[in-house]
Write an enzyme that holds these catalytic residues in place. Structure first.
Site, short mmCIF file in Angstrom:
data_model
loop_
_atom_site.label_atom_id
_atom_site.label_comp_id
_atom_site.label_asym_id
_atom_site.label_seq_id
_atom_site.Cartn_x
_atom_site.Cartn_y
_atom_site.Cartn_z
N ARG A 65 52.94 -33.26 33.27
CA ARG A 65 52.69 -34.72 33.37
C ARG A 65 53.54 -35.59 32.47
NH1 ARG A 65 50.68 -33.72 38.10
NH2 ARG A 65 48.45 -33.24 38.22
N ASN A 95 57.33 -33.47 39.68
CA ASN A 95 56.66 -34.71 40.14
C ASN A 95 56.06 -35.51 38.99
OD1 ASN A 95 54.68 -32.74 39.80
ND2 ASN A 95 53.38 -33.53 41.42
N ASP A 305 49.21 -23.37 39.17
CA ASP A 305 49.25 -24.76 39.66
C ASP A 305 48.39 -25.65 38.74
OD1 ASP A 305 49.80 -27.02 41.12
OD2 ASP A 305 48.63 -26.47 42.87
N HIS A 309 44.31 -33.93 35.49
CA HIS A 309 44.12 -35.35 35.81
C HIS A 309 43.09 -35.89 34.84
CE1 HIS A 309 46.37 -35.26 39.56
NE2 HIS A 309 45.69 -34.20 39.94
ZN LIG Z 1 52.04 -28.15 45.48
#
Ligand SMILES: [Zn+2]
Length: 423
Positions: A65, A95, A305, A309
């Site tokens: 993050r 990402n 994974d 959050h």
């Molecule tokens: Zn993914």
């Protein structure tokens, strides 16, 4: 110097399974010898009696993050959670905000990891600019800066044409292309897997084919290009069948499975957003197929994974919550409980799925031998412990495994000869 005394050394690379003492000198392994044979005068001793001593575990799919979402995680907190979970190296997905699609961001991550990281951080670069699926990203420059693979994770590579271009290009750089396999037209609007459970809950579902259709496309592109394709967080039996077919035909296709997909199924989903991840929890038959694939070698790696959050984002209605759960803290415990203690796979195979398996996908070596980097994971197969997510080093709390009791888990983690975790 450091002496790890009397542990059971499990090293898939050399097929070693023996009670050995391991001597570390600085950043490297100096020697391995039958327990009681090494007497270095000046070494500090760690008693590993009753523990497994394994090459350092790798988590090849994580979200740290940073930059951009530091309320959910940072490189510092994420890698500390990784160290406590028994991992010595993590591959962070691109990402972030901004997306890691150029060498400057890659260098930022690498530098930040050097300054604040507790374990090794191997960044993954975006496959397309902004992961938007239009133009190929600056892959060669990112490679120079330290990426180990490319992916548009969070979403699939948008089109077959772009997937072809990226796999072609990455073949010349010998980089794996990691695919978040999802047909977005089939998955649109879904919050979980389509089936009896989604009907009962009244939540919009996506069919298993939302994943396997994309895997089929990419396997064909891998055949067309000769490129290296790695399927991320594979969750459906149909996808696994595609990977098995590809391997039987000599294609360079690999895959990973997450602990939550080999542990939970769609029937476990409640309106609690901690059960919301993408790909979603699958059907009972899928879990059975994944466990079979983990056992028979079709699956190359276990990857968490890890997707933190912050509560402000995650603690909302199920269909509004973002996808993803924490992964580091519970990975070893879940692998032991679901796979090893049930007799589905051997302890050696489990170690392989966390070490030489992902290393092979990434083109890295991983073994416990004199002269190798002293990256070592020590874990117990018998100590009982209960997970309290409030004690996690992660900044986030989104785990469906909070309160679960495990038999065995991480005990100590060593990176470049230094203890980064010791319980
Ligand atoms: Zn993914």
């Amino acid at each position: 110097m450091f002496l790890l005394k009397n542990g059971r050394v499990l090293d898939p690379a050399s097929k070693t399974d023996a009670l050995l003492d391991v001597l570390l000198d600085g950043e490297r392994v100096a020697d391995l010898a039958p327990a009681g044979k090494l007497f270095p005068s000046d070494a500090e001793v760690f008693d590993a009696t009753g523990l497994i001593v394994a090459p350092g575990f790798i988590d090849m799919h994580v979200h740290l993050r940073e930059p951009g979402q530091e309320n959910s995680e940072t490189i510092e907190t994420g890698t500390l959670a990784a160290a406590r979970g028994g991992f010595t190296a993590v591959c962070c997905m691109p990402n972030t905000k901004p997306v890691n699609d150029n060498a400057a961001i890659t260098r930022f991550i690498v530098d930040r990891a050097k300054a604040k990281g507790h374990v090794r951080v191997w960044p993954i670069g975006a496959a397309s600019v902004g992961s938007k699926g239009d133009a190929i990203a600056e892959i060669a420059a990112m490679r120079e800066a330290g990426i180990v693979a490319v992916s548009d994770d969070g979403k699939p590579i948008a089109t077959a044409k772009l997937a072809r271009q990226i796999m072609d290009y990455c073949r010349s750089l010998d980089l794996p292309v990691i695919e978040h396999a999802e047909d977005v037209s089939l998955a649109a609007g879904a919050a979980m897997r389509e089936g009896v459970a989604s009907t009962r809950l009244g939540l919009p579902g996506m069919p298993a084919a939302a994943e396997s259709v994309c895997v089929a496309r990419d396997v064909q592109i891998a055949e067309l290009t000769g490129g290296r394709l790695h399927i991320a967080h594979l969750s459906a039996k149909g996808s696994l069948d595609q990977v098995r077919f590809a391997k039987e035909h000599g294609l360079r296709v690999t895959c990973e499975v997450t602990p939550h997909h080999f542990t939970l199924i769609d029937e476990d989903v409640t309106y609690d957003s901690r059960f919301k991840m993408n790909p979603p929890l699958a059907a009972r038959e899928d879990r059975q197929a994944l466990i079979q694939g983990l056992a028979d070698g079709t699956v190359d790696a276990i990857a968490t994974d890890h997707a933190p959050h912050e509560p402000a984002l995650k603690d909302v209605e199920f269909d509004r919550a973002p996808f993803g759960i924490l992964g580091f803290d519970t990975a070893i415990g879940l692998a032991l409980d679901q796979l090893v203690h049930t007799g589905k796979i051997s302890l050696m195979r489990m170690v392989e799925l966390f070490t030489t398996g992902p290393a092979r996908v990434l083109g890295k070596s991983r073994k416990l031998a004199a002269g190798e980097p002293a990256d070592i994971t020590l874990f117990s197969t018998s100590r009982s412990w209960t997970y309290n997510v409030k004690e996690s080093a992660s900044k986030s709390r989104n785990s469906p495994f909070d309160g679960r009791t495990f038999t065995g888990g991480p005990v100590a983690t060593i990176v470049a000869g230094k203890f980064v975790h010791r319980s």
